[in-house]
Design an enzyme around this catalytic site. Sequence first.
Site, PDB file in Angstrom:
ATOM      1  N   GLU B  60       0.833  -0.832   0.329  1.00  0.00           N
ATOM      2  CA  GLU B  60       0.155   0.040   0.073  1.00  0.00           C
ATOM      3  C   GLU B  60       0.548   1.340   0.141  1.00  0.00           C
ATOM      4  O   GLU B  60       0.980   2.371   1.388  1.00  0.00           O
ATOM      5  CB  GLU B  60      -0.712  -0.080   1.163  1.00  0.00           C
ATOM      6  N   HIS B  61       1.726   1.481  -0.997  1.00  0.00           N
ATOM      7  CA  HIS B  61       2.791   2.971  -0.991  1.00  0.00           C
ATOM      8  C   HIS B  61       3.258   2.327  -2.773  1.00  0.00           C
ATOM      9  O   HIS B  61       3.483   1.095  -3.336  1.00  0.00           O
ATOM     10  CB  HIS B  61       3.655   2.929  -0.070  1.00  0.00           C
ATOM     11  N   ALA B  62       3.897   3.653  -3.284  1.00  0.00           N
ATOM     12  CA  ALA B  62       3.992   3.447  -3.921  1.00  0.00           C
ATOM     13  C   ALA B  62       5.839   3.678  -3.589  1.00  0.00           C
ATOM     14  O   ALA B  62       6.394   4.524  -2.810  1.00  0.00           O
ATOM     15  CB  ALA B  62       3.750   3.945  -5.172  1.00  0.00           C
TER      16      ALA B  62
END
Lengths: 153, 153
Positions: B60-62
């Site tokens: 849940e991140h980039a």
Amino acid sequence: LIKPHAVKKTRVPGVTLHRLRRVHDPRGNLCVGEFAKDIPFLPRRFFMVFDVPNAKHRGEHAHKRCHQFLVCMAGSLSVQVKDGARSQIFHLKPQTEGVYVPPKVWCSQYNFRPGTVLLVFASAFYEASDYIRSYEDFVRFTARSGGTRVKKR
Amino acid sequence: LIKPHAVKKTRVPGVTLHRLRRVHDPRGNLCVGEFAKDIPFLPRRFFMVFDVPNAKHRGEHAHKRCHQFLVCMAGSLSVQVKDGARSQIFHLKPQTEGVYVPPKVWCSQYNFRPGTVLLVFASAFYEASDYIRSYEDFVRFTARSGGTRVKKR
């Protein structure tokens, strides 16, 4: 919550046992290693060994120049290292431990429980000529390259 | 007996699905990848995610600059990638498949079956400032860095 990376010497000179840095999290655990820092080299290759029948041995060779780092990803197995004079057997804890195997160390893996997955990092691309596949040749090679600790199995 | 490395494009530009080179052997199977060849970068870091409760999401991140490559080592999980406009979900086959996630792609992992171990290679050492942890920031970041395909979730 973090457990730091820790390195222990073993009975075989150059071979080290690593407890990997560990981060606990309610969303699951994480173990991490940084290359050329925690792990003593930059990998050029990784491979996974799996579906190994319990009676079978893997490895059973040494490398002339390639460094390796072994992690048990799931299940359990035994890893034996020897330099001709000294030997040690490890029962790697899954995910949280790794063993560094420098060149000129004989390494075998066995006792694979069903479902076991072994991960290996290697410092070099695959090169058939870097493998020493016979223990006799290994003893000769390490003797020639300055090993004074080498004796026959 | 060898199955060659194969790469497939996905619906999210830049993200690729890799079938790893596979070697069958009576002593067990082996899957292998060479870095900066089969895998699009040299790793500086690896981590393993395990003991993830089934209801939890990881990732849940980039990343702004870091490249990643994900392999399911044991068990099973789902991996979702999206660039703001397009998205795709993968159910990675254990050991034999990997997904390459370039920078500026949002990635989540979920549906971890008990016993699942996820292995991730990263092209950079850990750096907190490289993470984009809010989807709103991600949309803003990709829009600013030239993304025309980006729309709100």
